[in-house]
Write an enzyme that holds these catalytic residues in place. Structure first.
Site, mmCIF file in Angstrom:
data_model
loop_
_atom_site.group_PDB
_atom_site.id
_atom_site.type_symbol
_atom_site.label_atom_id
_atom_site.label_comp_id
_atom_site.label_asym_id
_atom_site.label_seq_id
_atom_site.Cartn_x
_atom_site.Cartn_y
_atom_site.Cartn_z
ATOM 1 N N TYR A 257 25.107 39.562 53.383
ATOM 2 C CA TYR A 257 26.632 39.435 53.667
ATOM 3 C C TYR A 257 26.666 39.836 55.150
ATOM 4 O O TYR A 257 27.419 39.365 55.835
ATOM 5 C CB TYR A 257 27.310 40.033 52.782
ATOM 6 C CG TYR A 257 27.725 39.537 51.397
ATOM 7 C CD1 TYR A 257 28.390 38.221 51.265
ATOM 8 C CD2 TYR A 257 27.253 40.070 50.508
ATOM 9 C CE1 TYR A 257 28.440 37.568 50.360
ATOM 10 C CE2 TYR A 257 27.349 39.361 49.211
ATOM 11 C CZ TYR A 257 28.184 38.308 49.101
ATOM 12 O OH TYR A 257 28.114 37.602 47.845
ATOM 13 N N SER A 287 20.969 31.943 51.017
ATOM 14 C CA SER A 287 22.100 32.819 51.425
ATOM 15 C C SER A 287 22.429 33.664 50.093
ATOM 16 O O SER A 287 22.258 33.087 48.797
ATOM 17 C CB SER A 287 23.318 32.037 52.124
ATOM 18 O OG SER A 287 23.816 31.236 50.928
ATOM 19 N N ASP A 288 23.091 34.742 50.528
ATOM 20 C CA ASP A 288 24.043 35.282 49.451
ATOM 21 C C ASP A 288 25.101 34.239 49.106
ATOM 22 O O ASP A 288 25.438 33.641 49.975
ATOM 23 C CB ASP A 288 24.245 36.591 49.633
ATOM 24 C CG ASP A 288 24.330 37.528 48.419
ATOM 25 O OD1 ASP A 288 24.810 36.834 47.306
ATOM 26 O OD2 ASP A 288 24.169 38.596 48.570
ATOM 27 N N PHE A 289 25.994 34.732 48.126
ATOM 28 C CA PHE A 289 27.245 33.841 47.636
ATOM 29 C C PHE A 289 28.106 34.016 48.576
ATOM 30 O O PHE A 289 28.645 35.120 48.758
ATOM 31 C CB PHE A 289 27.647 33.909 46.478
ATOM 32 C CG PHE A 289 28.794 33.199 45.884
ATOM 33 C CD1 PHE A 289 28.717 31.833 45.769
ATOM 34 C CD2 PHE A 289 29.940 33.921 45.651
ATOM 35 C CE1 PHE A 289 30.068 31.211 45.467
ATOM 36 C CE2 PHE A 289 31.151 33.249 45.451
ATOM 37 C CZ PHE A 289 31.098 32.087 44.972
ATOM 38 N N ALA A 291 27.950 34.159 51.958
ATOM 39 C CA ALA A 291 27.480 34.802 53.128
ATOM 40 C C ALA A 291 27.191 33.933 54.082
ATOM 41 O O ALA A 291 26.887 34.347 55.310
ATOM 42 C CB ALA A 291 26.235 35.568 52.765
#
Length: 738
Positions: A257, A287-289, A291
């Site tokens: 993030y 990606s992270d959620f 991000a």
């Protein structure tokens, strides 16, 4: 649906080269393929080249992409469209159906276990696994978790997780593998190998290594910048990922993030320049959620797949970026290629998920692994001889987490796993949890329970027993950092009251990070169990009664007080928010992270990195390092004698640290390796820890990162080898590097 001009896909480049290099690859024209789900039902998947198992994964992926329309290629760049091939609409964005014979893929969060799911094993926290210093156990746990994931209809695990333990106040500390790069990297690698290679070969599951990189706090994690120099980035924060990638080759890596020096991780050049080009990672970056903050910048920086639904990698935005010349078709296809190759190479195309999940995926074998994790990962911090207990000892169990009580706000289930803000429960359902009270009762122990809500009553209960076992807890997890390192539920006062009433007081801690212990000198023994999973009670009983001698070692330093260090200024933690609303977090401590800070500043912590007691004692002697004049291509051998000088069979985690020559300007010695050695009373063993040329290269054991040279450099001069049962070592020897 995209309303911009469709783009003509270019044949050639990476995909054509991969196909040409794979004998027998067959390119199938788009026109020959079915266009609807009904037509797909009539397709014989053995006839399409991407299902031809005689071809390489690269050739199969190339054939698939050559048979795809532009928007079918785009599907691979976002999790939901990539993984649900027959579905066409995701969050209001519409795609054509995917080409036939592509698998349904389901991601599941899970550094600790298969989260939010009944019928799976509630393993102890990842930090407990790190405390075991047991690579074989990490692999077994990964394999068991992968089997359960597949049986539950999930075939990508978002884990293992890595961070560098910059502060014990980081909320997600229990999800990670401690503060040392070598320990974290090797343990993560073992977990990846277990997930991707160690499980049932018919149950294909991929691992996703997360979160890259310098993601060290939850406070404003999405609106903060980790500001650090290149050497610190490479030696402290990127190195554990590099080690894990070199040793296990995970299918994907998740970008984090935070910003890194003012640029979000998922659009930061570090993805391409360091992770892919320098480290050599050849999987896909997801990606992270939430991000992702851009289309072109993220894709160009090396991010390959957007997690969850399409937001920045929609067909319309990708088409617009192509039209504007902000991205290239080659980069689009490379991103898709990385995803498809990973899916094929990992077996997802050839081992599809079952139509229905298994009701109970946990097995006795998996529960046995969880028990071994809790036993091997529990750390005996102090012991004046009270432990192990005799079977005829009367015991008082005191504190709410000693028992299961569905009507209580806090009970044993509270500390089974990491807390989860949205449910008010924990990340793992812990439906099969056995609490300490039940395990002690089943053992036939003369035991009484007091929830500790009334300090006077708790003290009276403690005084009436031979031994009082008092439970302290602290819950921390994703979304926030704890405000301090104090026990929750007025735990310090409870422990002090019990200790005042009974001289034989044992403290059992279930925490997700280090905690302060103002009562440390007033109790007889302290056992840190982290979040012990469903086997809390059986593991505790086996340890305190000596069925198993404790062998866990601290994977992080425990400070006496947060004011002692290591981050002493607001600029370092939690950072100062600027006029744009970004919290600027300055990593001015540089390489002085974890035990390196304590060593460099000559500050005594409460308990040092690597510390852990057992029910016996060990003597180290006769250290010898060969060769005494080392060259980079040779093995390095560290030999010493280890003797069990006590009265019980026990396991020692013998640790080897390397101190580089002064010209390297390192803050302290660094963990290089270890050996878990079990000895009977009076037995000795000549232990040899061998660092092969590959070890020295992959782990950068003799090197430091030279920013002027733009790479890892081995200094010449005298290296010192330190050996002992923790970072507070007892033996030294030297060798020279020329």
């Amino acid at each position: 649906m995209s309303t911009s001009t469709p783009h003509t896909r270019r044949r050639g480049g990476l995909r054509a080269a991969l196909v040409a290099a794979s004998a027998g690859a067959l390119l199938v024209p788009v026109a020959t393929l079915p266009a609807t789900a009904a037509e797909e039902a009539e397709v014989d998947c053995s006839t399409v080249p991407w299902m031809d198992t005689s071809l390489s994964a690269e050739a199969r992926a190339a054939a698939l992409l050559d048979a795809s329309t532009q928007e079918q290629i785009y599907r691979w760049l976002v999790e939901q469209p990539a993984n649900s091939p027959q579905q066409t609409t995701f969050g209001g964005v519409t795609y054509p159906e995917q080409v036939p014979c592509t698998p349904t893929v389901v991601y599941t969060d899970g550094p600790d276990g298969i989260r939010f799911q009944d019928g799976v094993t509630a393993f102890p926290a990842t930090l407990a696994l790190a405390a075991s210093f047991d690579l074989d156990l990490a692999e077994l746990k990964g394999a068991a978790q992968a089997d359960e994931a597949f049986d539950k209809g999930k075939n990508v695990i978002l884990g293992p997780g890595i961070a560098s333990g910059r502060t014990p106040l980081s909320g997600r500390t229990p999800e990670y593998l401690g503060e040392d790069a070598v320990l974290s990297g090797l343990m993560a690698a073992a977990g990846v190998i277990g997930i991707e290679e160690g499980n049932d070969p018919d149950k294909a599951v991929l691992a996703d290594l997360k979160h890259y990189v310098a993601n060290e706090q939850e406070t404003d994690r999405s609106r903060s910048s980790s500001n650090l120099d290149e050497r610190t980035l490479r030696e402290i924060y990127s190195l554990p990922f590099e080690i894990a990638i070199d040793r296990s080759d995970p299918s994907s890596v998740m970008c984090s993030y935070n910003q890194i020096n003012g640029v979000y991780a998922c659009e930061n050049p570090v993805l391409e320049d360091v992770l892919k080009d320098d480290v050599g990672f050849d999987g896909y970056v997801v990606s992270d959620f939430g991000a992702v903050h851009s289309t072109a910048a993220s894709l160009n920086a090396g991010m390959d797949q957007e997690l969850n639904r399409p937001r920045y990698f929609t067909p319309a935005l990708l088409d617009a970026a192509l039209d504007a010349g902000e991205i290239t078709q080659e980069r689009v296809e490379e991103a898709a290629m990385r995803v498809v190759v990973a899916y094929i190479d990992g077996g997802l195309f050839d081992h599809p998920l079952a139509d229905e999940p298994v009701a109970d995926a946990s097995t006795p074998e998996h529960k046995a692994i969880a028990l071994e994790m809790a036993q091997s990962g529990s750390v005996l911090l102090t012991n004046d001889g009270t432990l192990p207990l005799a079977e005829d000892t009367t015991v008082a169990l005191i504190g709410p987490t000693a028992a299961l009580d569905p009507d209580a706000d806090v009970d044993a289930g509270t500390v089974c796993a990491l807390p989860w803000r949205f449910s008010g429960g924990t990340t793992l359902t812990c439906e099969d949890m056995v609490a300490p009270l039940d395990a002690f009762t089943d053992r036939g122990v003369d035991v009484v329970f007091d929830d500790g809500s009334d300090l006077a009553a708790a003290a009276e209960t403690a005084a009436a027993a031979d031994v009082a076992i008092v439970f302290g807890y602290k819950t921390n997890g994703e979304f926030s950092d704890p405000a301090d390192l104090a026990l929750m539920g007025d735990g310090d006062a409870l422990i002090e009251a019990v200790a005042a009433a009974n001289d034989e007081t044992v403290v059992v801690l279930t925490t997700g990070t280090a905690v302060e212990m103002p009562w440390v000198d007033d109790v007889s023994a302290i056992l840190e169990m982290w979040y012990p999973g469903e086997v809390f009670g059986p593991a505790l009983a086996s340890l305190v009664y000596g069925d198993v001698s404790p062998s866990g070692r601290l994977p992080m330093t425990f400070p006496a007080s947060i004011e002692d260090g290591p981050l002493l200024t607001e600029e370092q933690y939690p950072g100062i928010t600027d006029e744009d609303g970004i919290r600027q977090v300055d990593y001015t401590e540089g390489l002085e992270v974890g035990y390196r800070w304590w060593e460099a500043n000559d500050v005594e912590p409460l308990f040092e990195f690597g510390h852990g007691l057992t029910y016996s004692e060990f003597d180290y002697s006769k250290l010898q390092v060969t060769p005494t004049e080392h060259k980079g291509s040779n093995d390095l051998r560290v030999r010493f004698r280890l003797t069990n000088t006590g009265d019980a069979t026990a396991t020692e985690v013998a640790q080897v640290y390397l101190e580089l020559p002064a010209t390297a300007d390192e803050p302290s010695k660094r963990l290089a390796g270890w050996a878990r050695v079990t000895l009977d009373p009076g037995e000795h063993q000549n232990v040899q820890v061998t660092f092969t040329a590959e070890d020295l290269e992959d782990l950068h054991l003799l090197e430091y990162y030279d920013t002027d040279a733009g790479g890892w450099v081995t200094p010449t001069g005298t290296f010192t080898v330190h050996v002992g049962g923790s970072v507070d070592t007892v033996l030294t020897d030297t060798f020279t590097e020329k």
